[in-house]
Enzyme design. Structure first.
Site, PDB file in Angstrom:
ATOM      1  N   PRO A   1       1.078  -1.269   0.139  1.00  0.00           N
ATOM      2  CA  PRO A   1      -0.084  -0.229   0.263  1.00  0.00           C
ATOM      3  C   PRO A   1       0.758   1.111   0.254  1.00  0.00           C
ATOM      4  CG  PRO A   1      -0.070  -0.631   2.351  1.00  0.00           C
ATOM      5  CD  PRO A   1       1.040  -2.243   0.806  1.00  0.00           C
TER       6      PRO A   1
ATOM      7  N   CYS B   1       3.191  29.287 -16.163  1.00  0.00           N
ATOM      8  CA  CYS B   1       3.036  29.982 -16.630  1.00  0.00           C
ATOM      9  C   CYS B   1       2.106  29.002 -17.799  1.00  0.00           C
ATOM     10  CB  CYS B   1       4.166  30.864 -17.830  1.00  0.00           C
ATOM     11  SG  CYS B   1       4.942  32.039 -16.756  1.00  0.00           S
TER      12      CYS B   1
HETATM   13  N1  LLP Z   1       2.903  -1.366  -6.397  1.00  0.00           N
HETATM   14  C1  LLP Z   1       3.394  -0.721  -7.331  1.00  0.00           C
HETATM   15  C2  LLP Z   1       3.619  -1.693  -8.200  1.00  0.00           C
HETATM   16  C3  LLP Z   1       2.559   0.443  -7.898  1.00  0.00           C
HETATM   17  O1  LLP Z   1       3.261   1.239  -8.898  1.00  0.00           O
HETATM   18  C4  LLP Z   1       2.294   1.091  -7.054  1.00  0.00           C
HETATM   19  C5  LLP Z   1       1.681   2.271  -7.471  1.00  0.00           C
HETATM   20  C6  LLP Z   1       1.598   0.758  -5.817  1.00  0.00           C
HETATM   21  C7  LLP Z   1       1.884  -1.035  -5.150  1.00  0.00           C
HETATM   22  C8  LLP Z   1       0.946   1.799  -4.856  1.00  0.00           C
HETATM   23  O2  LLP Z   1      -0.180   2.087  -4.671  1.00  0.00           O
HETATM   24  P1  LLP Z   1      -0.896   3.339  -3.835  1.00  0.00           P
HETATM   25  O3  LLP Z   1      -1.205   2.219  -3.127  1.00  0.00           O
HETATM   26  O4  LLP Z   1      -0.753   4.338  -4.036  1.00  0.00           O
HETATM   27  O5  LLP Z   1      -2.129   2.950  -4.908  1.00  0.00           O
HETATM   28  N2  LLP Z   1       1.237   9.354  -9.494  1.00  0.00           N
HETATM   29  C9  LLP Z   1      -0.137   8.554  -8.998  1.00  0.00           C
HETATM   30  C10 LLP Z   1      -0.411   7.220  -8.993  1.00  0.00           C
HETATM   31  C11 LLP Z   1       0.224   6.415  -9.532  1.00  0.00           C
HETATM   32  C12 LLP Z   1       0.306   4.724  -9.089  1.00  0.00           C
HETATM   33  C13 LLP Z   1       1.255   3.735  -9.711  1.00  0.00           C
HETATM   34  N3  LLP Z   1       2.346   2.552  -9.174  1.00  0.00           N
HETATM   35  C14 LLP Z   1      -1.917   9.694  -8.539  1.00  0.00           C
HETATM   36  O6  LLP Z   1      -0.848  10.329  -7.151  1.00  0.00           O
HETATM   37  O7  LLP Z   1      -2.894   9.479  -8.706  1.00  0.00           O
END
Ligand code: LLP
Length: 430
Positions: free
Chosen positions: A275, A358
């Site tokens: 997570p 900008c």
């Molecule tokens: N494991 C892997 C292999 C991942 O690629 C990611 C996130 C996670 C775990 C964690 O996922 P989470 O629990 O945070 O959903 N920048 C985007 C989110 C990109 C997520 C990329 N991978 C945003 O601001 O919404």
């Protein structure tokens, strides 16, 4: 809004500290995190997983501040990293390399070496070519690399297309139908040791069903592998649980974990989860000050001192972040659930909340009903994940300071960058 951020009278607080005090001491823009909120999510995971061998590998990319990594490390967490840089952060923060899983489609030889040297728990391998590279690098170092295949279960995560990763058309993982053949190949590579299986289908998921569908598909592979004599030590079901930014209703951590444990049906393999957002997202706000109010012909603008370089999610994904005044005007009580004023009154207007950059895409929020004056402080909520970690120096803007509040204490955990730091590595040529 997380309960760790709350109004006391007209003042917005984080834990026991008025956000206004933080702005006075550390200036704006500034990311502010609640320590209690940070630890609360991890505690919920640990409690929900009690009785089943597990490891929570916090996805460092969500927020990689050393203080946050250190807090999680001290609570026993492991880490999901996607670069050599993130590994160095984890080690600098006191994290245990033996609790690190390394994900990502483009691991370089140097990064693989660094991770093998550090002795990480496992490489989440994303292609046949990476399997070959891992075996070769391990051979050159006289080591055996622990490997798990990231399998793409081809499940629709029903989230924003940019952050959906488990479909056939995505670049992530190895194809479901090729997984068994690749495991056989890995088994025959002398410098690999197969330890697990992994999947991650996307981010900001607000339903449990795609997680269950992915888990069922992965577990079917685990059974097939067992029939072939390939026994796994762990099953890594990735990250991706969503948070409430506006009116989403993501599953509670306990319910999400219970659903996953239900799919395991008494298996004994260690369960790894990765997570990110759910641990840090609602534990942080971006504190910003209004520089100017500008009443245009069609729209009113509140020009604030935070911009898309500080928080890119609105510009990049059209993401919604609640924006609240740090001091509520006496007759204007904002309703956090929809940003609309409860009791409307004269001071309030509908504002575009924009930064100084900008670009027309430089906005933090559209059409927000706020009662504000110039110099007012605003809190951009749910900014603890993918806020600071995605920030940049566009327009030669030094990155924001970061503060963690712990009860009545405020700790500066990252100094505001200086402009000279930004161009320190640049050279003028003759
Ligand atoms: N494991 C892997 C292999 C991942 O690629 C990611 C996130 C996670 C775990 C964690 O996922 P989470 O629990 O945070 O959903 N920048 C985007 C989110 C990109 C997520 C990329 N991978 C945003 O601001 O919404």
């Amino acid at each position: 809004m997380s309960s760790y951020f709350h109004y006391r009278g007209s003042q917005l607080y984080v834990e026991q500290v008025p956000l206004a005090d933080i702005a006075a001491q550390f200036d704006t823009p500034c990311y502010v995190y609640s320590r209690a909120a940070l630890t609360d999510g991890l505690r919920q995971f640990t409690e929900a997983l009690r009785g089943h061998e597990h490891l929570i590998c916090y996805a460092v990319k969500a927020n990689s501040n050393l203080a946050i990594l250190n807090i999680f490390a001290r609570l026993g967490a492991g880490f999901d990293i996607v670069s050599g840089g993130e590994l160095q952060r984890v080690l600098a923060a006191g994290g245990d390399a033996r609790k690190v899983v390394f994900s990502g489609v483009g691991k370089s030889v140097a990064e693989i070496r660094m991770a093998l040297d550090a002795g990480i728990l496992c490489f989440n391998v994303e292609s046949a070519a990476e399997l070959d590279r891992l075996n070769k690098v391990a051979e050159s170092m006289g080591k055996i690399a622990p490997a798990s295949l990231r399998v793409n279960p081809d499940v629709d995560a029903k989230t924003h297309p940019y952050i959906s990763t488990g479909l056939k058309q995505n670049k992530f993982g190895v194809a479901y139908d090729e997984a068994i053949a690749l495991y056989r190949r890995a088994r025959d590579m002398p410098h690999l040791r197969i330890t697990g299986i992994d999947c991650h289908i996307g981010s900001q998921l607000t339903e449990t069903s795609p997680f269950i569908a992915a888990a069922e598909k992965i577990l079917a592979l685990v059974d097939t592998l067992a029939d072939e004599g390939i026994h796994l030590e762990h099953i890594d079901l990735g990250g991706g649980v969503g948070i409430c930014y506006r009116n989403e209703t993501p599953p509670e951590i306990a319910d999400y974990v219970a659903a996953l444990l239900g799919t395991l049906r008494g298996r004994s393999e260690k369960l790894i989860l990765e997570p990110g957002r759910v641990l840090t997202g609602n534990a942080g706000v971006l504190l910003t000050r209004v520089e100017y109010l500008k009443h245009g012909e069609e729209k009113n603008f509140a020009i604030v001192d935070a911009a898309m370089n500080d928080l890119v999610r609105p510009a990049l994904y059209d993401a919604f972040h609640e924006i609240l005044p740090v001091a509520q005007e006496p007759s204007h009580k904002s309703n956090p659930s929809n940003g609309r004023g409860g009791e409307r009154e004269n001071l309030s207007s509908i504002y575009e909340i924009v930064g100084p950059i900008c670009e027309t895409g430089d906005f933090i929020g559209h059409a927000r009903d706020l009662a504000i004056t110039p110099q007012a402080l605003l809190a951009v909520l749910s900014a603890g994940a993918y806020g600071m970690s995605m920030s940049s120096n566009y327009n030669t803007r030094p990155r924001a300071a970061e503060v963690i509040v712990d009860g009545i204490a405020m700790h500066l955990v990252r100094e505001r960058e200086t402009v000279s730091q930004l161009y320190a590595g640049e050279k003028i040529i003759l």
